[in-house]
Design a protein around this motif. Structure first.
Motif, PDB file in Angstrom:
ATOM      1  N   PRO A 236     -11.060  28.367  10.766  1.00 32.98           N
ATOM      2  CA  PRO A 236      -9.761  28.083  11.395  1.00 32.98           C
ATOM      3  C   PRO A 236      -8.773  29.224  11.128  1.00 32.98           C
ATOM      4  O   PRO A 236      -8.725  29.773  10.033  1.00 32.98           O
ATOM      5  CB  PRO A 236      -9.304  26.796  10.702  1.00 32.98           C
TER       6      PRO A 236
ATOM      7  N   TYR B  98      -5.331  28.749  18.381  1.00 33.60           N
ATOM      8  CA  TYR B  98      -6.329  27.908  19.044  1.00 33.60           C
ATOM      9  C   TYR B  98      -7.318  27.370  18.008  1.00 33.60           C
ATOM     10  O   TYR B  98      -7.616  26.169  17.974  1.00 33.60           O
ATOM     11  CB  TYR B  98      -7.061  28.715  20.121  1.00 33.60           C
ATOM     12  N   PHE B  99      -7.825  28.267  17.153  1.00 32.57           N
ATOM     13  CA  PHE B  99      -8.824  27.828  16.178  1.00 32.57           C
ATOM     14  C   PHE B  99      -8.212  27.083  15.000  1.00 32.57           C
ATOM     15  O   PHE B  99      -8.927  26.396  14.272  1.00 32.57           O
ATOM     16  CB  PHE B  99      -9.705  29.000  15.730  1.00 32.57           C
TER      17      PHE B  99
ATOM     18  N   ARG C 229      -5.793  24.838  15.781  1.00 34.54           N
ATOM     19  CA  ARG C 229      -5.636  23.557  16.487  1.00 34.54           C
ATOM     20  C   ARG C 229      -6.984  22.852  16.657  1.00 34.54           C
ATOM     21  O   ARG C 229      -7.097  21.647  16.512  1.00 34.54           O
ATOM     22  CB  ARG C 229      -4.975  23.804  17.849  1.00 34.54           C
ATOM     23  N   TRP C 230      -8.000  23.604  17.014  1.00 35.35           N
ATOM     24  CA  TRP C 230      -9.328  23.047  17.277  1.00 35.35           C
ATOM     25  C   TRP C 230     -10.300  23.493  16.181  1.00 35.35           C
ATOM     26  O   TRP C 230     -11.384  23.988  16.449  1.00 35.35           O
ATOM     27  CB  TRP C 230      -9.836  23.498  18.647  1.00 35.35           C
ATOM     28  N   GLU C 231      -9.918  23.298  14.932  1.00 36.33           N
ATOM     29  CA  GLU C 231     -10.717  23.787  13.807  1.00 36.33           C
ATOM     30  C   GLU C 231     -12.127  23.214  13.784  1.00 36.33           C
ATOM     31  O   GLU C 231     -13.051  23.836  13.261  1.00 36.33           O
ATOM     32  CB  GLU C 231     -10.004  23.566  12.488  1.00 36.33           C
ATOM     33  N   GLU C 232     -12.319  22.047  14.389  1.00 34.76           N
ATOM     34  CA  GLU C 232     -13.672  21.475  14.428  1.00 34.76           C
ATOM     35  C   GLU C 232     -14.618  22.284  15.315  1.00 34.76           C
ATOM     36  O   GLU C 232     -15.828  22.094  15.275  1.00 34.76           O
ATOM     37  CB  GLU C 232     -13.644  20.003  14.877  1.00 34.76           C
ATOM     38  N   MET C 233     -14.060  23.217  16.093  1.00 37.08           N
ATOM     39  CA  MET C 233     -14.877  24.075  16.952  1.00 37.08           C
ATOM     40  C   MET C 233     -15.264  25.385  16.274  1.00 37.08           C
ATOM     41  O   MET C 233     -15.955  26.194  16.874  1.00 37.08           O
ATOM     42  CB  MET C 233     -14.128  24.388  18.255  1.00 37.08           C
ATOM     43  N   THR C 234     -14.819  25.623  15.048  1.00 32.41           N
ATOM     44  CA  THR C 234     -15.203  26.853  14.353  1.00 32.41           C
ATOM     45  C   THR C 234     -16.635  26.725  13.846  1.00 32.41           C
ATOM     46  O   THR C 234     -17.143  25.621  13.643  1.00 32.41           O
ATOM     47  CB  THR C 234     -14.258  27.156  13.177  1.00 32.41           C
TER      48      THR C 234
ATOM     49  N   GLU D 293     -17.602  23.567  31.205  1.00 22.84           N
ATOM     50  CA  GLU D 293     -16.143  23.666  31.229  1.00 22.84           C
ATOM     51  C   GLU D 293     -15.664  24.438  32.452  1.00 22.84           C
ATOM     52  O   GLU D 293     -15.243  25.593  32.374  1.00 22.84           O
ATOM     53  CB  GLU D 293     -15.595  24.236  29.924  1.00 22.84           C
TER      54      GLU D 293
ATOM     55  N   THR E 144     -15.131  18.461  30.632  1.00 16.25           N
ATOM     56  CA  THR E 144     -14.877  17.242  29.874  1.00 16.25           C
ATOM     57  C   THR E 144     -13.830  16.389  30.567  1.00 16.25           C
ATOM     58  O   THR E 144     -13.577  15.263  30.163  1.00 16.25           O
ATOM     59  CB  THR E 144     -14.429  17.568  28.439  1.00 16.25           C
TER      60      THR E 144
END
Length: 160
Positions: free
Chosen positions: A24, A34-35, A37-42, A98, A127
């Motif tokens: 993140p 962005y990373f 905010r969307w840390e689960e995508m790292t 996407e 999505t």
């Protein structure tokens, strides 16, 4: 539907993979937030498996080629464009995930580079159903001169 396209000609298939930041807050400019905010995508949080090609698509590489990207667009950096131009490719059949992010960036860059763009409308996803519908409407109404849309079946019939 993506599998049907790949099976048609694996050697002329190119997969692009979005490679997220390791942790993140990493990335350039706004990608840092962005990373966060969307840390689960790292990669640290989601694991390296999220960047792997899914079965059975993974069995096609090689002969299919894979280009990694750290942003939505596969054109950033120019390697993909240089390769396609050197190979005298003039038409791209685009599918992928996407529709309102990576697919949109891919299509817009391909238009800018002058490629004929054929979008496999039943081999893209989002999505968000609303985003998917809006992207198809955008390409069919606003970019109809630059983007052809069709079903995988129509594309395979044309490809014969």
């Amino acid at each position: 539907m993506v599998l049907r396209l790949v099976e048609k000609n694996p050697a002329r298939t190119i997969f692009t993979r979005f490679i997220p930041a390791l942790r993140p807050g990493e990335g350039h400019g706004m990608w840092q937030s962005y990373f966060r905010r969307w840390e689960e995508m790292t990669l640290e949080r989601a694991g390296a498996g999220i960047i792997e090609l899914v079965p059975p698509l993974d069995g096609f590489a090689p002969p299919a080629r894979t280009y990694d990207k750290a942003v939505y667009s596969p054109w950033f950096g120019g390697q993909l464009a240089r390769t396609l131009i050197a190979e005298e490719v003039d038409t791209l059949i685009i599918s992928g995930g996407e529709a309102d992010m990576c697919v949109l960036a891919t299509v817009m860059g391909a238009i800018d580079l002058g490629f004929r763009v054929v979008l496999a409308e039943d081999a893209i996803c989002s999505t968000s159903d609303v985003a998917y519908d809006n992207i198809l409407r955008l390409f069919n109404e606003r970019y109809s001169h630059h983007v052809e849309t069709g079903s995988v079946e129509e594309i395979l019939d044309w490809w014969k």
